[in-house]
Every structure is written in C-alpha cells, then in structure tokens.
Design a protein around this motif. Sequence first.
Motif, short mmCIF file in Angstrom:
data_model
loop_
_atom_site.label_atom_id
_atom_site.label_comp_id
_atom_site.label_asym_id
_atom_site.label_seq_id
_atom_site.Cartn_x
_atom_site.Cartn_y
_atom_site.Cartn_z
N PHE A 34 0.83 -1.20 0.00
CA PHE A 34 0.00 0.00 0.00
C PHE A 34 0.87 1.25 0.00
CE2 PHE A 34 -1.75 3.43 2.62
CZ PHE A 34 -2.86 3.78 1.87
N TRP A 35 1.85 1.33 0.91
CA TRP A 35 2.68 2.54 1.00
C TRP A 35 3.59 2.69 -0.20
CZ3 TRP A 35 1.10 6.40 3.43
CH2 TRP A 35 0.36 6.26 4.59
N GLU A 36 4.05 1.59 -0.77
CA GLU A 36 4.85 1.69 -1.99
C GLU A 36 4.02 2.31 -3.12
OE1 GLU A 36 6.19 -2.32 -2.50
OE2 GLU A 36 8.01 -1.97 -1.32
N ARG A 37 2.75 1.90 -3.20
CA ARG A 37 1.87 2.49 -4.23
C ARG A 37 1.64 3.97 -3.96
NH1 ARG A 37 -2.72 -2.19 -4.49
NH2 ARG A 37 -1.54 -3.70 -5.69
N GLU A 38 1.38 4.32 -2.70
CA GLU A 38 1.14 5.73 -2.35
C GLU A 38 2.36 6.59 -2.67
OE1 GLU A 38 -1.71 7.33 -1.23
OE2 GLU A 38 -2.53 5.42 -1.90
N ILE A 39 3.53 6.10 -2.33
CA ILE A 39 4.76 6.83 -2.63
C ILE A 39 4.93 6.97 -4.13
CG2 ILE A 39 7.28 6.69 -2.52
CD1 ILE A 39 6.87 5.41 0.30
N LYS A 41 2.52 7.06 -6.37
CA LYS A 41 1.55 8.05 -6.85
C LYS A 41 2.03 9.46 -6.57
CE LYS A 41 -2.52 5.33 -5.72
NZ LYS A 41 -3.72 5.32 -4.89
N GLN A 42 2.51 9.70 -5.34
CA GLN A 42 2.98 11.04 -4.98
C GLN A 42 4.17 11.45 -5.83
OE1 GLN A 42 1.54 13.24 -2.95
NE2 GLN A 42 -0.11 11.75 -2.75
N THR A 43 5.06 10.52 -6.11
CA THR A 43 6.21 10.81 -6.97
C THR A 43 5.74 11.18 -8.37
OG1 THR A 43 7.57 9.29 -5.68
CG2 THR A 43 8.38 9.88 -7.87
N TYR A 45 2.76 12.41 -9.24
CA TYR A 45 2.11 13.72 -9.20
C TYR A 45 3.12 14.85 -9.13
CZ TYR A 45 -2.21 11.14 -8.22
OH TYR A 45 -3.28 10.28 -8.29
#
Length: 89
Positions: A34-39, A41-43, A45
């Motif tokens: 989950f956090w790898e995906r969130e990171i 996405k943020q990268t 964006y």
Amino acid sequence: ASSHPFMRLFSGMNHQYTRREVFCRNTCHDLKRFWEREIGKQTYYRESEEYRLGRSALRKLREEWKQKLETKLRLRNNPEDAEKRTNVG
C-alpha cells in the motif's frame, strides 16, 4: 510438524500464535505494498507538476521580463554602452 522454521520453533505452543504470525505477515506485506503504491503516486504527481510548471507560459514570461529588466538596469548603469549600441545600430 511443518518444515517452516517459524512453525518448528512454535510447534509446541498454542495455535493462536501461529495464526497471528501468518496474519501479521500478510498484513505487513499488504501495508508495505500500500505505502509503496502511495509513494509511487505522490512521486508521479510531483514529477507531473514539475513538468507542467516547466512548460508554463507564465514562467517563460517572467524570464523574458527579468532579462529585459536586467538589460535596462545595465544600460542605466553604463550609459556608454547605450551610446555605442545606438551608434552601431
């Protein structure tokens, strides 16, 4: 007994511990994913925004005005250069 080292270590213990370990292992893996995906996405964006700003017309206009202002200030501080340019041109 199972061949898994953890299961061999706790084979004499209550099964609630082995179930908790399996649950925790899966949960930890899911949290990591989950956090790898969130990171990711943020990268994405952030990089998209940097690219967009790099192509921004406002940025280009500011740079042009900055260059014009620097040229005017340079000519004001060195009037001899201004006379040379008008005589050459």
